[in-house]
Design an enzyme around this catalytic site. Structure first.
Site, PDB file in Angstrom:
ATOM      1  N   LYS A  38     -44.230  -0.109 -40.897  1.00 51.50           N
ATOM      2  CA  LYS A  38     -42.872  -0.235 -41.422  1.00 51.50           C
ATOM      3  C   LYS A  38     -42.828  -1.412 -42.395  1.00 51.50           C
ATOM      4  CE  LYS A  38     -38.107  -0.600 -39.657  1.00 51.50           C
ATOM      5  NZ  LYS A  38     -37.299  -0.733 -38.416  1.00 51.50           N
ATOM      6  N   SER A  59     -33.915   2.583 -38.444  1.00 53.84           N
ATOM      7  CA  SER A  59     -34.425   2.100 -39.713  1.00 53.84           C
ATOM      8  C   SER A  59     -35.908   2.390 -39.943  1.00 53.84           C
ATOM      9  CB  SER A  59     -34.187   0.592 -39.825  1.00 53.84           C
ATOM     10  OG  SER A  59     -34.845  -0.113 -38.787  1.00 53.84           O
ATOM     11  N   SER A  69     -33.821   2.087 -33.802  1.00 51.15           N
ATOM     12  CA  SER A  69     -34.534   2.308 -35.061  1.00 51.15           C
ATOM     13  C   SER A  69     -35.912   2.931 -34.919  1.00 51.15           C
ATOM     14  CB  SER A  69     -34.659   0.987 -35.829  1.00 51.15           C
ATOM     15  OG  SER A  69     -33.390   0.526 -36.211  1.00 51.15           O
TER      16      SER A  69
END
Length: 572
Positions: free
Chosen positions: A140, A215, A239
């Site tokens: 990420k 996210s 997320s």
């Protein structure tokens, strides 16, 4: 006199706003030029990865690309697959996935060099390969990687490369893993869509009009589209879990106490009780297990960060055949999920009962109050940090609804809440979430600590080992919906507030009957329910996951239950 005074005030206000917008528009021009430069850099990154991938013959690439995680790992360990071939294969696979999903921020050029260095070391017959030797891993974008930006979707944070790897990244490199790509995030990280003005919008692999979640939406899209075999996401309110549920992948958010947060800034710095947690994401629970079994094999993390307790992997808990008592719920009393999300929980319940576990009805207490505590503690300063960042940036259009909440003064929100509550009670309730003062924030922290104690007592008194519930309230949403439906995060946010381990595993897919049940049984009694219903139409075939949660330091039990559910669904 009064007219003159009023005219003067209006003139001064007009002058202020004219200057404000003039300065902002000038800044917007500067930011748009920065975006152009960053996107050009990404294009060069993709070009490099493509050229590297083309150095590998198609037959070898196809062979490596078809391997399961365990097969790839074994091939790297045995020497039948070289590290450089594995990296070039996953460069290629990520390029293919990115064309479908726009999930990639940057390819890691150094991955090629790291792979060749490992291959060179492996030529020595005395060399002992580390356990993750040569495994390509996606990260990420907000996971600190030396030499690369962690923009969190803010244009102003581009071209400020991280100087030091996160402790987790240091460990991955030590264990032989090779980070080869960074994946996309929503601006600010505090959304469960996946779009920002730097890298654009990430799409669901099955439908470009829908989000892959957030996210960690770039991770879930890349993995689901077969561009990564194992990735690292982060989770402050769902997320990891929501993206996994949307895309049919699987991941776990450990308690934040089990990973280092040294040098990781997160979405809002200085947030003491609601912590973001790194965690693995993949297509199989056993892949996540192997990752955590490896990184928690010793106390290396604690040696780098004394704030991480020296708790190692508990194989006995994961492999235990002890029958568990699991509390389950399909409705938390705040936001009723659509019928398919409830059906998924009941199917997982049946699988676990068939495996010999005892499942009992359970509902966490006071969820509407919990959601206010969560939002207040996540934003900490009523959104001032975020609003200041956003006013110095290009604001992503998909974030507009949330931005309004951060921009409107808290006293105005409270005043409006009393009127809105009359026709939209749930929104009126949440408009009291932002803090007015440090006294109120301190009281909220005390309330969170008290709630943690209350939940611990409930779990102990009822001898409950784990909880089973929905991940969220709908299948994958259209891109515009998450910022308008932030209230739907109650099922995940509660476990960040409790700091429990929590994971998502796929159970089923939306059927025609689910859509019929949506129309006949799901009442659109307020605007949020109407949005959930409308957004769930047209999702036949989309995956639906369930959530398993356990108290801190019992991640192995959480993973055991997830694995049993997965086996009950897939038979493997």
């Amino acid at each position: 006199m009064i007219l003159l005074l009023l005219t003067t005030v209006l003139a001064l206000a007009a002058a202020y706003f004219y200057r404000f917008w003039s300065v902002r528009e000038k800044r917007q021009v500067e930011l748009r030029k920065i975006v152009e430069r960053k996107r050009a850099e990404r294009a060069e990154s993709v070009k490099f990865a493509k050229q590297s991938a083309e150095k590998l013959d198609v037959e070898t690439r196809n062979k490596i690309a078809s391997l399961e995680y365990s097969e790839l790992k074994e091939g790297l360990q045995s020497g039948t697959i070289s590290c450089i071939d594995a990296v070039r294969t996953y460069y290629f696979k990520a390029i293919q996935a990115n064309e479908k999903t726009n999930s990639v921020c940057m390819f890691v050029k150094e991955a090629e060099q790291w792979a060749m260095e490992w291959d060179e070391k492996a030529k020595d017959p005395e060399f002992k390969k580390p356990p993750m030797f040569g495994l390509p891993m996606s990260l990420k974008e907000c996971v600190p990687l030396q030499g690369y930006d962690q923009t969190r979707g803010f244009v102003q944070d581009t071209f400020h490369p991280t100087e030091t790897d996160a402790v987790l990244v240091q460990q991955l490199k030590k264990l032989g893993a090779i980070p080869y790509v960074q994946t996309n995030v929503p601006q600010s990280l505090l959304s469960y869509n996946c779009s920002n003005p730097v890298f654009g919008t990430t799409n669901h692999p099955m439908d470009k009009s829908r989000t892959s979640g957030g996210s960690s939406g770039g991770e879930s899209a890349l993995i689901s589209a077969d561009g990564s075999i194992l990735g690292i996401g982060g989770d402050v309110g769902g997320s990891i879990r929501i993206p996994c549920a949307y895309t049919g992948t699987t991941g776990i958010k450990p308690s934040h106490l089990r990973f280092s947060h040294r040098g990781v800034c997160g979405s809002v710095p200085g947030r003491p009780l609601i912590n973001s947690n790194d965690g693995p994401m993949s297509t199989r629970v056993e892949t996540n297990v192997d990752f955590l079994r490896t990184v928690w094999a010793d106390t290396w993390i604690t040696e780098q960060d004394p704030y991480v307790p020296p708790v190692t992997w508990n194989e006995e808990a994961y492999k235990s055949d002890k029958k568990l008592k699991i509390g389950y719920y399909t409705d938390d009393g705040w936001f009723t999920p659509t019928p398919v999300c409830q059906r998924a929980v009941m199917e997982a319940k049946q699988i676990l009962e068939d495996a010999g576990h005892t499942l009992i009805p359970f509902r966490p207490p006071r969820v509407p109050e919990v959601l206010i505590m969560f939002l207040r503690a996540v934003c900490v300063d009523a959104g001032k940090f975020l609003s200041n960042k956003l006013m110095n940036d290009i604001i992503d259009p998909l974030l507009y609804t949330q931005v309004v909440l951060w921009m409107v003064p808290v006293r105005v929100q409270r005043f409006l809440a009393s009127f809105i509550r009359v026709f939209f009670p749930r929104l009126g309730n949440l408009m009291n979430a932002m803090t007015l003062s440090t006294v109120e924030l301190r009281n909220t922290y005390a309330d969170i600590e008290a709630y943690r104690s209350e939940m611990a007592a409930l779990m102990i008194d009822q001898k409950i080992d784990a909880l089973l519930c929905p991940v969220t309230v709908t299948p994958a949403l259209p891109h515009v919906a998450p910022s308008k439906l932030f209230a739907g995060t109650s099922y995940t946010g509660i476990f960040n507030l409790l700091d429990y381990a929590a994971g998502s595993v796929n159970v089923t897919h939306v059927t025609k009957q689910d859509e019929l049940d949506l129309e006949s049984d799901y009442e659109a009694s307020d605007p949020w329910y109407a949005l959930a219903k409308n957004s769930s139409r047209g999702t036949i075939g989309f995956p639906i996951g369930v959530q398993v949660a356990t108290p801190p330091y019992r991640e192995e039990t959480c993973l055991r239950i997830m694995r049993e559910i997965e086996f009950g669904v897939t038979g493997k």
